[in-house]
Every structure is written in C-alpha cells, then in structure tokens.
Design an enzyme around this catalytic site. Structure first.
Site, PDB file in Angstrom:
ATOM      1  N   SER A  87      34.175  34.937  43.240  1.00 38.21           N
ATOM      2  CA  SER A  87      34.097  34.556  41.831  1.00 38.21           C
ATOM      3  C   SER A  87      33.087  35.436  41.107  1.00 38.21           C
ATOM      4  CB  SER A  87      33.681  33.088  41.693  1.00 38.21           C
ATOM      5  OG  SER A  87      33.637  32.690  40.338  1.00 38.21           O
ATOM      6  N   HIS A  88      33.398  35.792  39.854  1.00 36.91           N
ATOM      7  CA  HIS A  88      32.421  36.439  38.978  1.00 36.91           C
ATOM      8  C   HIS A  88      31.470  35.358  38.478  1.00 36.91           C
ATOM      9  CE1 HIS A  88      34.137  40.430  38.727  1.00 36.91           C
ATOM     10  NE2 HIS A  88      35.284  40.009  38.228  1.00 36.91           N
ATOM     11  N   VAL A  89      30.456  35.048  39.241  1.00 36.24           N
ATOM     12  CA  VAL A  89      29.532  33.982  38.862  1.00 36.24           C
ATOM     13  C   VAL A  89      28.124  34.388  39.287  1.00 36.24           C
ATOM     14  CG1 VAL A  89      29.810  32.693  41.032  1.00 36.24           C
ATOM     15  CG2 VAL A  89      29.124  31.473  38.952  1.00 36.24           C
TER      16      VAL A  89
END
Length: 315
Positions: A87-89
């Site tokens: 995830s882009h987190v």
C-alpha cells in the site's frame, strides 16, 4: 578487519523482531515499487504466498487520523500469515495500538530524481486521461502539460519551488520521501526538508524495517532481501535476471534528460531528504557487508578445521 567486530548480519536483521509473518510493503511512489511487486508475485508462485495490493482508488493514502490508522492496522493484522500486503501508506506504529508488528520493507530513490519522475509521470497522457474520465475532471491546460521541468524550476513556478519547512503542498507531490517513514503526525512529519521528520524517519528505518532497498543498488538490494527475509525472497536475484530486469514497469518515454545544473539547483533545497536517502543506502550496504563478513568468517573457520584435520592425518 575492525569491522568484523562491529558488523553482524543477525544484529542488523529486524525480520526476527516481527510478531506476525506478514510483509508490509508501504511503498514509496516513483521508487520502482511496481517492479518489486512483479518480482514478489513471481516469487510467490514458487514459495506459495500471495501479494495483495491495496486498490487505493484515490492513488496514495493521505495522512490518516488515529481511527483510520487503527482500522488500517486491523486490516493488516487479519491478513493470512505468509503473505504480503502492499500500500502507498505512511509508516504505521503497530506497537502504539498494541498490535503485532509485521515485517516492514520499502524502497527509496534519489529524491531529486523522484520529483522529476513524478513531474513527467502525471503529465503523461496515459495517466491524466484515464484519471480525468474516472474522476470527471477537466482536461489539463496545454501549458501545464508542455512546460518542461527545467523551465518550471527556472521560472520559479510554485510546483517547482521547494521551500524548507513548507506545509502548503499536497501530500502526493512526492517531495517528501521521509514522510513515508515518519508517519501520520502532520506537525512533526509534514514540514519539508526539516530535521524532525528526518530524525523520526531514520529511527523508524533503523528499528522497524527489515530491508529498505533501492534499484540504484539492484544486486545489493536483492542479495539483502534474499538473506534477511528468505521465506519470501529466496532466489530473488535469479528470478529477477530471468527476464524481469528487461521489463521495466512504468517507464516514461516522455521524460527527457535533465541537466546536472538544474538538478544541482534543486538539490540545494533537498539537503535533508538527500541525507535520508543516503542513510538508507548506507544501512543497506552495512547489511550487505555484514553478510559478506559472515561468509568470510565461515570460510576462515572451515579452512581452520580443514587444516586441523590435515595436521591430524599427517601425524
């Protein structure tokens, strides 16, 4: 030889500190993360694990509040053991919520090259046209699309003006690589190119991440992944050079060569972001060197045992 006493692969391996056998790849945009996902999917067919990529309809998750952080962490906790979640987190502190920690990995890239890559990525027609249709947005104006990065820098346009301590830009403008390792505290993590985000990001990499690699050190990154997280990455180098290395994902033929003069102008405002990038590379090289030293020590021990046997036979 002094390094032998200070570098130990086991001491530099945070994989053993994870509480669950789940890899969390909180991928930094424009660092070649799609390439690593493809490699992991191919390895998953060999080692029998799945790679679950967060669909993230809006692209990159912004700063999360505590409720959103807790909810995201619960989702990761419920992933079946032996799998990977992508995830882009920003970094999430699982211990803060009394939740078991996963195996953290990530990739980094020269921060100036990242912003240049992003600048041309969002101007590529195969990116903005589908997004316009999906989000019912107007087409961008021709000047925005056709302005080159060096023109943008020299003319002092806001998007190419990188002011230390600034909060004004959107999270997704990608000037803050440290943000993905600092976390979700806006006051501490958002000020661009500032000391506090740098120190928090360094500390989290040192204490929480099994491996932070870079495609700028491809062979070293693959070797460290193979040895520090073997359950998932055994055979990664062989798999990568079986053809994946020739299929670069998200390559942008529209991106021109930017002069070193322009890059140097931009680098003056990226001092701490560059320091963080070099810190991650230094740690990666230490992990690699520790592996090589371990191999040398094992070889030396084996040679010593062989010599002892040889002496005994001669007697």
């Amino acid at each position: 030889m002094i390094l032998i006493y200070y570098l130990n692969a086991d001491d530099l391996n945070n994989t053993k500190r994870a509480d669950i056998n789940v890899v969390l790849f909180n991928r930094v945009p424009k660092t070649g993360s799609v390439q690593l996902i493809e490699l992991m999917r191919n390895l998953g067919k060999v080692h029998n694990f799945d790679v679950d990529v967060d669909p993230q309809q809006a692209g990159i998750r912004p700063l999360l509040d505590e409720y959103e952080e807790s909810d995201f962490i619960d989702n990761v906790e419920n992933i079946e053991d032996g799998n990977i979640f992508v995830s882009h987190v920003n970094y999430l502190n699982f211990t803060k919520y009394d939740k078991p920690r996963p195996i953290y990995i990530n990739m980094v890239r020269d921060p100036v090259e990242r912003v240049i890559s992003w600048y041309y990525y969002i101007r590529a027609p195969w990116i903005f046209v589908p997004n316009r249709r999906k989000n019912n947005r107007p087409m961008p104006n021709a000047q925005w699309v056709n302005t080159e990065f060096d023109q943008c820098v020299m003319s002092g346009e806001k998007v190419c003006t990188f002011i230390e301590g600034s909060f004004l830009e959107r999270v997704g403008d990608h000037r803050r690589q440290t943000l993905f390792f600092c976390g979700h505290n806006e006051r501490k993590c958002m000020p661009f190119n500032s000391q506090i985000p740098l120190e928090i990001a360094k500390r989290n990499v040192e204490k929480e991440y099994a491996v932070v690699g870079t495609w700028e050190d491809t062979n070293i990154t693959l070797t460290v992944l193979e040895n520090y997280i073997p359950h998932y990455f055994k055979g990664a180098t062989k798999m990568y050079y079986s053809g994946l290395n020739n299929d670069i994902q998200n390559s942008n033929p529209m991106k021109p060569i930017i002069s070193e003069h322009i890059k140097d102008l931009v680098r003056k405002n990226f001092t701490r972001e560059i320091e963080f990038y070099q810190f991650c590379r230094q740690r990666l090289h230490k992990q690699y060197l520790a592996l090589r030293l371990d191999d040398l020590m094992k070889a030396d021990k084996t040679l010593g045992e062989f010599n002892n046997i040889a002496r005994a036979v001669k007697r």
